[in-house]
Scaffold this motif. Structure first.
Motif, short mmCIF file in Angstrom:
data_model
loop_
_atom_site.label_atom_id
_atom_site.label_comp_id
_atom_site.label_asym_id
_atom_site.label_seq_id
_atom_site.Cartn_x
_atom_site.Cartn_y
_atom_site.Cartn_z
N ILE A 1 4.07 8.17 2.26
CA ILE A 1 2.99 7.65 3.11
C ILE A 1 2.99 6.13 3.06
CG2 ILE A 1 1.23 7.87 1.31
CD1 ILE A 1 -0.74 8.72 3.61
N ALA A 2 2.79 5.53 4.21
CA ALA A 2 2.76 4.06 4.28
C ALA A 2 1.86 3.63 5.43
CB ALA A 2 4.17 3.50 4.49
N THR A 3 1.38 2.40 5.31
CA THR A 3 0.51 1.83 6.32
C THR A 3 0.67 0.32 6.36
OG1 THR A 3 -1.79 1.70 7.10
CG2 THR A 3 -1.45 1.56 4.73
N ASP A 4 0.25 -0.26 7.45
CA ASP A 4 0.06 -1.71 7.45
C ASP A 4 -1.37 -1.98 6.95
OD1 ASP A 4 -1.65 -1.19 9.60
OD2 ASP A 4 -0.55 -2.40 11.03
N HIS A 5 -1.82 -3.19 7.04
CA HIS A 5 -3.15 -3.58 6.53
C HIS A 5 -4.30 -2.86 7.23
CE1 HIS A 5 -2.04 -6.18 9.86
NE2 HIS A 5 -3.33 -6.37 10.09
N ARG A 6 -4.08 -2.42 8.47
CA ARG A 6 -5.18 -1.82 9.22
C ARG A 6 -5.46 -0.37 8.83
NH1 ARG A 6 -3.63 -3.76 15.13
NH2 ARG A 6 -5.48 -2.64 15.77
N GLY A 7 -4.53 0.27 8.13
CA GLY A 7 -4.71 1.68 7.79
C GLY A 7 -4.92 1.96 6.32
N VAL A 8 -5.22 0.94 5.53
CA VAL A 8 -5.34 1.13 4.07
C VAL A 8 -6.41 2.17 3.72
CG1 VAL A 8 -5.96 -0.03 1.91
CG2 VAL A 8 -4.37 -1.12 3.50
N ALA A 9 -7.56 2.11 4.35
CA ALA A 9 -8.64 3.06 4.05
C ALA A 9 -8.24 4.48 4.45
CB ALA A 9 -9.93 2.64 4.75
N ALA B 1 1.07 -0.27 2.46
CA ALA B 1 0.50 -1.47 1.87
C ALA B 1 -0.78 -1.09 1.12
CB ALA B 1 0.20 -2.51 2.94
N ASP B 2 -1.25 -2.02 0.31
CA ASP B 2 -2.39 -1.73 -0.55
C ASP B 2 -3.60 -2.60 -0.30
OD1 ASP B 2 -0.93 0.30 -1.92
OD2 ASP B 2 0.13 -1.28 -2.99
#
Length: 156
Positions: free
Chosen positions: A12-20, A41-42
């Protein structure tokens, strides 16, 4: 507990907009017996490029460490476009629960992409549950997937 199609961890991975949303889906995965490989990202505070995280997901699939991955960015578009650059990736950007089963049954999608800005977290969980518990169909759909695997730029 849902029917599991893999014992390998879900990348699983995300950019800054999907952290939550990533955090919520990681908790759902753990609660339902899945291992998780967090590819970042974290932090919501530092702007990052979704493309970089789609590449991390693709690397997990290519190495065989994961059979399925989840990519999240604001709209989902860049994560899906980048992931689909690789012939072993079948990424699908889903917005509704109704899209999840056909994406797996007909296209044998192995990467679920979600738009954090456009997908309610509860809906995202239901999409993920369906995605990870729906097997690919055979017959004409298997033929279609085999044809897709043979496509390349020379087909144009």
């Amino acid at each position: 507990m849902i029917r599991k199609l893999t014992d390998k961890p879900i990348a699983i991975a995300t950019d800054h907009r999907g952290v939550a949303l990533k955090a919520r889906l990681k908790a759902w995965l753990a609660a339902n017996g899945y291992g998780v490989t967090d590819c970042g990202a974290d932090s919501e505070g530092e702007r990052v490029n979704a493309m970089d995280y789609a590449l991390r997901l693709a690397a997990e699939l290519k190495a065989g460490r994961s059979d399925f991955a989840v990519g999240i960015c604001g709209s989902g578009q860049m994560m899906a476009i980048t992931a689909n650059r690789f012939p072993f990736v079948r990424a699908t950007l889903l917005h509704t629960l109704e899209e999840a089963a056909p994406a797996r049954e007909h296209g044998d999608a192995n990467v679920l992409v979600l738009g954090a800005d456009v997908t309610e977290p509860a809906v995202a969980e239901r999409i993920l549950a369906t995605f990870l518990s729906t097997a690919a169909l055979g017959d004409r759909y298997a033929e279609r997937r085999a044809r897709l695997a043979r496509l390349d730029i020379s087909a144009l």
